[in-house]
Design an enzyme around this catalytic site. Sequence first.
Site, short mmCIF file in Angstrom:
data_model
loop_
_atom_site.label_atom_id
_atom_site.label_comp_id
_atom_site.label_asym_id
_atom_site.label_seq_id
_atom_site.Cartn_x
_atom_site.Cartn_y
_atom_site.Cartn_z
N HIS A 8 9.89 -18.63 4.16
CA HIS A 8 11.05 -18.52 5.04
C HIS A 8 11.12 -19.68 6.03
CE1 HIS A 8 8.56 -17.38 8.48
NE2 HIS A 8 7.91 -16.56 7.67
N GLU A 78 4.55 -9.81 4.34
CA GLU A 78 3.41 -10.58 4.81
C GLU A 78 2.18 -9.68 4.92
OE1 GLU A 78 1.57 -13.02 4.87
OE2 GLU A 78 2.43 -14.38 6.35
#
Length: 184
Positions: A8, A78
């Site tokens: 990202h 994550e």
Amino acid sequence: MALYLVRHGTTEWSLNGRHTSRTDLPLLPEGEEAAKLLASRLQDQKYAAVLTSPRQRAWHTAVLAGFPDATVTEDLVEWDYGDYEGITTPEIHRTDPDWSLWTSVTPGGEAAASVQERLTRVATAARERDGDTLAFSHGHSLCALAAVWLGLPVSEGRLFRLDTATVSMLDTHHGQPVVKHWNT
């Protein structure tokens, strides 16, 4: 059956080194701009599947890169930093000097075995698809995914560094899993 990895764009916490897993931070304006620039690098490739973490920093990167219909999967979240969420490694080392995400137990965090299991699902599905897979996710999870792709434990993700808004490619060569491009 290549697996393309996209980290990202920049967030406030990625910019200052704060561990970010569950905290759902938006992209900074420069993270949005970098995500838009990814479109020209990714648009000419055909993908059998486009996947994204449900965290807004990953799915917004996918949208800005031209993939608004990416399939959301929890398998790409994550690595959960537990009690170390939102703090930097130097801050952690003040009270836990030997701590490493890759080799230590993280209080209240996700066990390496859990990360290995979910990222193995991603790698296995990518290998079984008839075509390439594109995955939008996060720094530590994508480094761990590269290790899994290579047949290594997630702890070996420590050998990789991944910057924000970059593209990497995992592939095979002569039947062996390889890293074809990294952090570009």
